[in-house]
Enzyme design. Structure first.
Site, PDB file in Angstrom:
ATOM      1  N   HIS A  83       0.869  -1.193   0.000  1.00  0.00           N
ATOM      2  CA  HIS A  83       0.000   0.000   0.000  1.00  0.00           C
ATOM      3  C   HIS A  83       0.895   1.229   0.000  1.00  0.00           C
ATOM      4  O   HIS A  83       0.934   1.986   0.973  1.00  0.00           O
ATOM      5  CB  HIS A  83      -0.900   0.017   1.240  1.00  0.00           C
ATOM      6  CG  HIS A  83      -1.917  -1.072   1.288  1.00  0.00           C
ATOM      7  ND1 HIS A  83      -3.212  -0.901   0.826  1.00  0.00           N
ATOM      8  CD2 HIS A  83      -1.838  -2.343   1.738  1.00  0.00           C
ATOM      9  CE1 HIS A  83      -3.890  -2.033   1.009  1.00  0.00           C
ATOM     10  NE2 HIS A  83      -3.073  -2.924   1.557  1.00  0.00           N
ATOM     11  N   HIS A 233      -8.924  -8.035  -0.831  1.00  0.00           N
ATOM     12  CA  HIS A 233      -8.642  -8.090   0.605  1.00  0.00           C
ATOM     13  C   HIS A 233      -9.784  -8.893   1.228  1.00  0.00           C
ATOM     14  O   HIS A 233     -10.949  -8.497   1.104  1.00  0.00           O
ATOM     15  CB  HIS A 233      -8.630  -6.694   1.219  1.00  0.00           C
ATOM     16  CG  HIS A 233      -7.374  -5.929   0.988  1.00  0.00           C
ATOM     17  ND1 HIS A 233      -6.860  -5.686  -0.257  1.00  0.00           N
ATOM     18  CD2 HIS A 233      -6.522  -5.338   1.871  1.00  0.00           C
ATOM     19  CE1 HIS A 233      -5.744  -4.970  -0.138  1.00  0.00           C
ATOM     20  NE2 HIS A 233      -5.520  -4.757   1.139  1.00  0.00           N
ATOM     21  N   GLU A 236     -10.359  -9.920   6.772  1.00  0.00           N
ATOM     22  CA  GLU A 236      -9.277  -9.473   7.654  1.00  0.00           C
ATOM     23  C   GLU A 236      -9.855  -9.228   9.047  1.00  0.00           C
ATOM     24  O   GLU A 236      -9.957  -8.107   9.534  1.00  0.00           O
ATOM     25  CB  GLU A 236      -8.618  -8.213   7.093  1.00  0.00           C
ATOM     26  CG  GLU A 236      -7.303  -7.882   7.775  1.00  0.00           C
ATOM     27  CD  GLU A 236      -6.577  -6.704   7.147  1.00  0.00           C
ATOM     28  OE1 GLU A 236      -5.522  -6.349   7.671  1.00  0.00           O
ATOM     29  OE2 GLU A 236      -7.067  -6.152   6.135  1.00  0.00           O
TER      30      GLU A 236
END
Length: 438
Positions: A83, A233, A236
């Protein structure tokens, strides 16, 4: 100048003699074993490429020689999940309690206040300088994609990708909450920027929400129609009820999706009942999905509560996935931002810590591919192996064995790009002072 092997040849052709090579990224046939899944070899380099990998002492004796004295040689690293648009904002926007929600709040505030073109460009450039100096040759960054920000960051990405070509192969994937996939205005903005700036990957954050199935269907349809890849993603969280990974796999199978799919985090898999986790992992294998774990960042964020010792660490089931034939890898994730206060885009550090955290040893096997060949395949780049005809993008270490390699930071490594040593001096954090003062 490069250090470690200060006499690395600048000649167009030379021999790296008496090297130790992990078998994870070399054709070991005919090379003498050196124990612990390594072999001995000489590497012949010419015109920036690998001309031969031979048993020690073989090859043209007239070539200039760098005697590695059994030091390890790795291919350049490949970082599949970062990122760098967020990188290095910690000094102006810390995360006081270190929690996931604290990180979200801090990043949102910093993005809205500070992420101008110049700010994002300076921090992304700094990140690439770090990765390059450590020996990374390819890197994928996720880009926070909100209307207004997407049109700032994607053009910066495209400029950096072109400027860093030949040093770090830069890729990007948009990042937004899955429910926004149903917002036509938002998706027009994302898809338009991805297409305009030469990216070929689409992705989002997936989690349990009423729009999950419909949002995934939208992203799969768009990516399938455009011939793009997908990068998510996923889950998480340490909530065992979080099961979007299974739905991603089922959706991929239902769509007959032909592009590559990479999923990151998958933390909840580590706390689900064995039978539930096994069913999900079987579907992931059937769908041909690759999995990237971010062990340092997940251990930083997960199971964090003031005054308590963390017990559940969130590292996904890499061994079990790998046993099913799933391609697994590890990556840097965040660096010096509210999601992770540390890190330097050094994939040797990531591999060293992953070895300790996830037991990538005894035996070592092909786990070194987790920061080289496996992410290279997932990203579709020609890196990650030491192969005849391949680029002489190599990292040379004085360390001769795994215990030597993984006991120290290896700050004296020598990095070769196109066969020549580069300057491995890391950028000074003071270079960012003017940017972060905002």
């Amino acid at each position: 100048m490069a250090h470690g092997f200060a006499t690395a040849p600048h000649a167009p052709a030379y021999r790296l003699a008496r090297a130790t090579l992990p078998t994870a990224f070399v054709d070991a046939a005919g090379l003498p074993p050196a124990g612990d899944d390594t072999v001995r070899a000489d590497i012949l380099v010419g015109a920036g490429r690998i001309e031969a990998v031979l048993p020690p002492g073989e090859g043209d004796p007239s070539l200039p020689v760098l005697d590695l004295d059994r030091g390890m040689v790795w291919p350049g690293f490949v970082d599949a999940h970062t990122h760098i648009d967020k990188g290095h904002i910690w000094p102006r926007r810390p995360n006081p309690d270190g929690t996931f929600m604290g990180a979200l709040t801090a990043v949102t505030g910093d993005r809205e206040a500070n992420w101008s073109r110049d700010d994002v460009a300076a921090r992304m450039e700094f990140s690439l300088r770090c990765a390059h100096a450590h020996g990374t040759v390819a890197l994928r960054t996720h880009i926070d994609s909100r209307i207004g920000q997407t049109g700032i960051t994607f053009p910066v990405f495209a400029e950096l990708r072109d400027r860093w070509a030949g040093r770090v192969a830069l890729q990007a994937s948009p990042l937004f909450a899955i429910d926004l996939a149903l917002d036509a205005r938002h998706m027009d903005d994302v898809v338009g920027n991805v297409a305009e700036h030469g990216s070929v990957t689409l992705g989002s954050v997936t989690y349990a929400c009423p729009q999950l199935a419909e949002g995934l269907g939208t992203l799969f349809r768009i990516a399938g129609a455009k011939g793009w890849n997908l990068d998510f993603h996923v889950d998480e969280t340490l909530d065992p009820a979080a099961a979007s990974l299974r739905l991603i796999a089922q959706t991929a199978i239902a769509h007959g999706f032909e592009g590559s799919i990479l999923v990151g985090h998958c933390c909840s898999l580590s706390v689900q009942p064995d039978d539930e986790a096994a069913r999900t992992m079987d579907l992931v294998a059937q769908a041909g999905i690759a999995v990237v774990s971010l062990p340092m960042c997940n251990m930083y964020l997960q199971s964090r509560a003031a005054g308590t010792t963390p017990r559940r660490r969130g590292v996904t089931l890499l061994h079990e996935l790998k046993a099913r034939g799933v391609s697994v890898m590890v990556a840097s994730d965040n660096t010096r931002d509210p999601f992770y206060a540390y890190g330097d885009l050094d994939l040797l550090e990531v591999y060293r810590e992953a070895t300790r955290i996830a037991h990538f040893d005894h035996p070592v096997g092909d786990w070194p591919a987790a920061v080289t060949a496996a992410p290279a395949a997932a990203m579709g780049v020609d890196h990650g192996r030491i192969a005849v005809g391949g680029p002489a993008d190599l990292v040379l270490f004085r360390a001769r064995t795994w215990t030597e390699l993984l006991s120290r930071p290896q700050s004296d490594r020598t990095v070769l790009r196109h066969g020549q040593p580069i300057d491995t001096t890391l950028p000074d954090y003071r270079d960012l002072d003017a940017v972060l003062a905002g």
